[in-house]
Design a protein around this motif. Structure first.
Motif, short mmCIF file in Angstrom:
data_model
loop_
_atom_site.label_atom_id
_atom_site.label_comp_id
_atom_site.label_asym_id
_atom_site.label_seq_id
_atom_site.Cartn_x
_atom_site.Cartn_y
_atom_site.Cartn_z
N ILE A 32 32.93 44.76 50.35
CA ILE A 32 32.25 43.81 51.23
C ILE A 32 31.89 44.53 52.53
O ILE A 32 32.78 44.94 53.28
N ASP A 33 30.60 44.69 52.77
CA ASP A 33 30.18 45.29 54.04
C ASP A 33 29.47 44.29 54.94
O ASP A 33 29.19 44.59 56.09
N THR A 34 29.19 43.10 54.40
CA THR A 34 28.63 42.02 55.20
C THR A 34 28.82 40.70 54.47
O THR A 34 28.55 40.62 53.26
N PRO A 35 29.26 39.64 55.17
CA PRO A 35 29.38 38.33 54.51
C PRO A 35 28.02 37.71 54.23
O PRO A 35 27.93 36.76 53.46
N MET A 36 26.96 38.26 54.81
CA MET A 36 25.62 37.71 54.62
C MET A 36 25.10 37.92 53.20
O MET A 36 24.09 37.35 52.81
N VAL A 37 25.79 38.74 52.42
CA VAL A 37 25.32 39.05 51.07
C VAL A 37 25.53 37.87 50.11
O VAL A 37 24.88 37.80 49.07
N ILE A 38 26.40 36.94 50.47
CA ILE A 38 26.71 35.85 49.56
C ILE A 38 25.45 35.03 49.26
O ILE A 38 24.74 34.58 50.15
N GLY A 39 25.18 34.87 47.98
CA GLY A 39 24.01 34.11 47.54
C GLY A 39 22.69 34.83 47.69
O GLY A 39 21.63 34.27 47.39
N MET A 40 22.73 36.09 48.14
CA MET A 40 21.49 36.83 48.37
C MET A 40 20.83 37.21 47.06
O MET A 40 21.48 37.62 46.11
N GLU A 41 19.51 37.04 47.01
CA GLU A 41 18.74 37.49 45.86
C GLU A 41 18.53 39.00 46.00
O GLU A 41 17.78 39.44 46.87
N THR A 42 19.22 39.77 45.18
CA THR A 42 19.13 41.22 45.30
C THR A 42 17.88 41.74 44.60
O THR A 42 17.38 41.12 43.66
N SER A 43 17.39 42.86 45.07
CA SER A 43 16.19 43.47 44.50
C SER A 43 16.39 44.97 44.39
O SER A 43 17.40 45.52 44.84
N TYR A 44 15.41 45.62 43.80
CA TYR A 44 15.49 47.07 43.59
C TYR A 44 15.68 47.79 44.92
O TYR A 44 15.03 47.47 45.91
N GLY A 45 16.57 48.77 44.93
CA GLY A 45 16.79 49.56 46.13
C GLY A 45 17.97 49.08 46.95
O GLY A 45 18.44 49.80 47.84
N GLN A 46 18.46 47.86 46.67
CA GLN A 46 19.63 47.37 47.39
C GLN A 46 20.91 47.86 46.72
O GLN A 46 20.91 48.20 45.54
N PRO A 47 22.00 47.92 47.47
CA PRO A 47 23.24 48.49 46.92
C PRO A 47 23.75 47.75 45.68
O PRO A 47 23.65 46.52 45.59
N LEU A 48 24.29 48.52 44.76
CA LEU A 48 24.87 47.95 43.55
C LEU A 48 25.99 46.97 43.87
O LEU A 48 26.12 45.93 43.22
N TYR A 49 26.78 47.28 44.92
CA TYR A 49 27.93 46.43 45.21
C TYR A 49 27.52 45.05 45.72
O TYR A 49 28.32 44.11 45.64
N TRP A 50 26.33 44.87 46.24
CA TRP A 50 25.85 43.53 46.61
C TRP A 50 25.65 42.68 45.36
O TRP A 50 26.09 41.53 45.30
N LYS A 51 24.97 43.25 44.39
CA LYS A 51 24.70 42.52 43.14
C LYS A 51 26.01 42.20 42.42
O LYS A 51 26.21 41.07 41.94
N GLU A 52 26.91 43.16 42.34
CA GLU A 52 28.15 42.95 41.60
C GLU A 52 29.06 41.96 42.32
O GLU A 52 29.75 41.17 41.67
N LEU A 53 29.06 41.98 43.65
CA LEU A 53 29.88 41.03 44.39
C LEU A 53 29.39 39.61 44.14
O LEU A 53 30.20 38.70 43.90
N ASN A 54 28.08 39.39 44.15
CA ASN A 54 27.55 38.06 43.88
C ASN A 54 27.88 37.60 42.47
O ASN A 54 28.14 36.41 42.24
N SER A 55 27.87 38.52 41.52
CA SER A 55 28.24 38.16 40.15
C SER A 55 29.69 37.71 40.08
O SER A 55 30.04 36.74 39.40
N LEU A 56 30.56 38.40 40.82
CA LEU A 56 31.97 38.03 40.85
C LEU A 56 32.17 36.66 41.49
O LEU A 56 32.98 35.86 41.03
N LEU A 57 31.42 36.40 42.55
CA LEU A 57 31.58 35.14 43.28
C LEU A 57 31.16 33.94 42.44
O LEU A 57 31.61 32.82 42.68
N LYS A 58 30.30 34.16 41.45
CA LYS A 58 29.80 33.06 40.62
C LYS A 58 30.70 32.75 39.42
O LYS A 58 30.45 31.79 38.70
#
Length: 433
Positions: free
Chosen positions: A229-255
């Protein structure tokens, strides 16, 4: 005393030298640009990729069969084009033709065989009508890709194509069994766009899992799950190409849905003493959304709530779906960001309780004296100070930093941050002249 996890870094980016141990709660402090985030990302990618080694093998296998996939695309396109002359056809492969799961390798081979047989049926119909252009073109593509002589008919070439792909799938099984280090090394070099050889070493129970002179990646025991977790703002964020893998994986875990067995006392602490409500993921609508339901019954979209609420929501959701346990490493970069001083203390207490009562391991990068001191003294009160260690970055030469192990003495951290007050005094005294 040796730690269960040992991270060693030499001359990489801003880090001149760092010898960091992890076996409970590890806190590293230092000014911006000293290398804290570099450490966080290194730990994340090593533990993530070592524990999900099958994904490395899958990516490697798909890269090996990629030259053959364009042929399958050609065949599937031809079949879809010649709808009028086929008896029946269904799309048997994904659009990008890649294998999506190593466990589906045999199904994939069966689908390729079906695809090729359908093509041969269509080809036979075209041959009878005197149309050989399609066959000749595909045969030239097959010969060029497979690099074989021309003394084979189309069926023989297609059988060879299937055999080549099946051979790579067999090699994938061998890679899964042997876990060669080169795939893990390549994944880290790609993530950092840098050759980390002789720069980074990580050991678990004294056994090297990342570093020089290692041929195979051992199965990990101490850390089997990791989140960053490098920012709480990532929650619910629609990730796109070029964004960190850990943002996408964190959102998957949260769901992930809640499960039985989570520590209710800690959840009640978050729910009643901090959030004054509860967080959930609602997947009833098309895209799904995170909801914050307050004690008075009012419900809000979490994305529209304060950042501090999001910070605690991340932890609550991971607690309730049982991601957090004794095999989990939580890497949190500047958890104090966006938090009121009182909530900084509460967040520190949450970290301590999760380690004490659930066994979660933490790597915390912070430049808040409030966060550092709160972890230090709450851990002492909860009688787990022996599981906590502190490190501080000190400027060495040419803006490179050496990380020093402070054990439990956090006074040097306060001294390093006092420089900000010295800088303020300098500017104030300068303006008075």
């Amino acid at each position: 005393m040796k730690k269960l996890i040992e991270l060693t870094i030499r001359d990489f980016r801003a880090i001149k030298a760092a010898d960091i141990g992890l076996d409970g709660i590890t806190v590293v402090s230092g000014i911006n640009g000293c290398g804290k985030s570099t450490m966080s990302k290194l730990l994340y990618y090593v533990f993530r990729n070592a524990n999900q080694y099958s994904e490395l093998v899958l990516a490697h296998t798909n890269s090996q069969i990629r030259p053959y996939l364009s042929i399958l695309e050609q065949i599937q396109s031809l079949l879809l084009y010649h709808r009028d002359i086929r008896m029946s056809f269904r799309r048997v492969l994904h659009r990008n033709m890649e294998l999506s799961d190593l466990n589906d390798a045999q199904k994939y081979i069966d689908s390729i065989k079906e695809l090729c047989n359908k093509f041969l049926d269509v080809d036979n119909t075209l041959q009878k009508s005197g149309n050989t252009l399609v066959t000749e073109r595909l045969k030239m593509i097959l010969l060029s890709t497979l690099k074989v002589n021309e003394n084979r008919d189309t069926k023989q070439l297609l059988d060879l194509l299937i055999g080549r792909i099946a051979e790579h799938f067999s090699k994938a099984e061998q890679l899964m069994a042997e876990r060669p280090y080169r795939l893990l090394k390549a994944s880290l070099n790609s993530a950092f766009d840098y050759d980390l050889t002789k720069k980074v070493f990580i050991k678990e129970y004294g056994d090297t899992i990342y570093g020089d002179n290692i041929s195979n990646v051992p199965l990990l025991h101490y850390i089997k799950k990791v989140a960053y977790i490098d920012t709480p703002m990532v929650i619910g964020m629609e990730t796109s190409y070029g964004q960190p893998l850990y943002w996408k994986e964190l959102n998957s875990l949260l769901k992930l849905p809640p499960k039985r067995g989570y520590k209710r006392t800690i959840n009640n602490f978050i729910k009643e003493e901090i959030l004054n409500g509860d967080i959930s993921f609602d997947d009833d609508d098309f895209s799904g959304s995170f909801k914050y339901k307050r004690k008075d019954g009012k419900e809000f979209d979490l994305l529209e709530c304060a950042t501090g609420i999001k910070s605690f929501s991340l932890i609550q959701l991971l607690l309730k779906n049982l991601f957090l346990d004794e095999n989990t490493l939580m890497i949190i970069d500047e958890p104090e960001a966006h938090l009121h001083p009182q909530w900084i203390v509460e967040y520190a207490r949450l970290i301590v309780l999760l380690h004490k009562k659930v066994g979660v391991k933490f790597f915390i990068a912070s430049h808040s004296t409030d966060m550092v001191s709160a972890i230090r003294y709450i851990a002492e009160k909860e009688k787990i100070l022996s599981s906590v260690s502190f490190y501080v970055a000190e400027n060495s030469v040419n803006d490179s930093y050496v990380f020093h192990n402070l054990e439990h003495d956090i006074e040097p951290i306060f001294e390093s941050f006092n420089k900000s007050f010295e800088r303020l005094d300098f500017y104030v005294s300068k303006s008075k002249k």
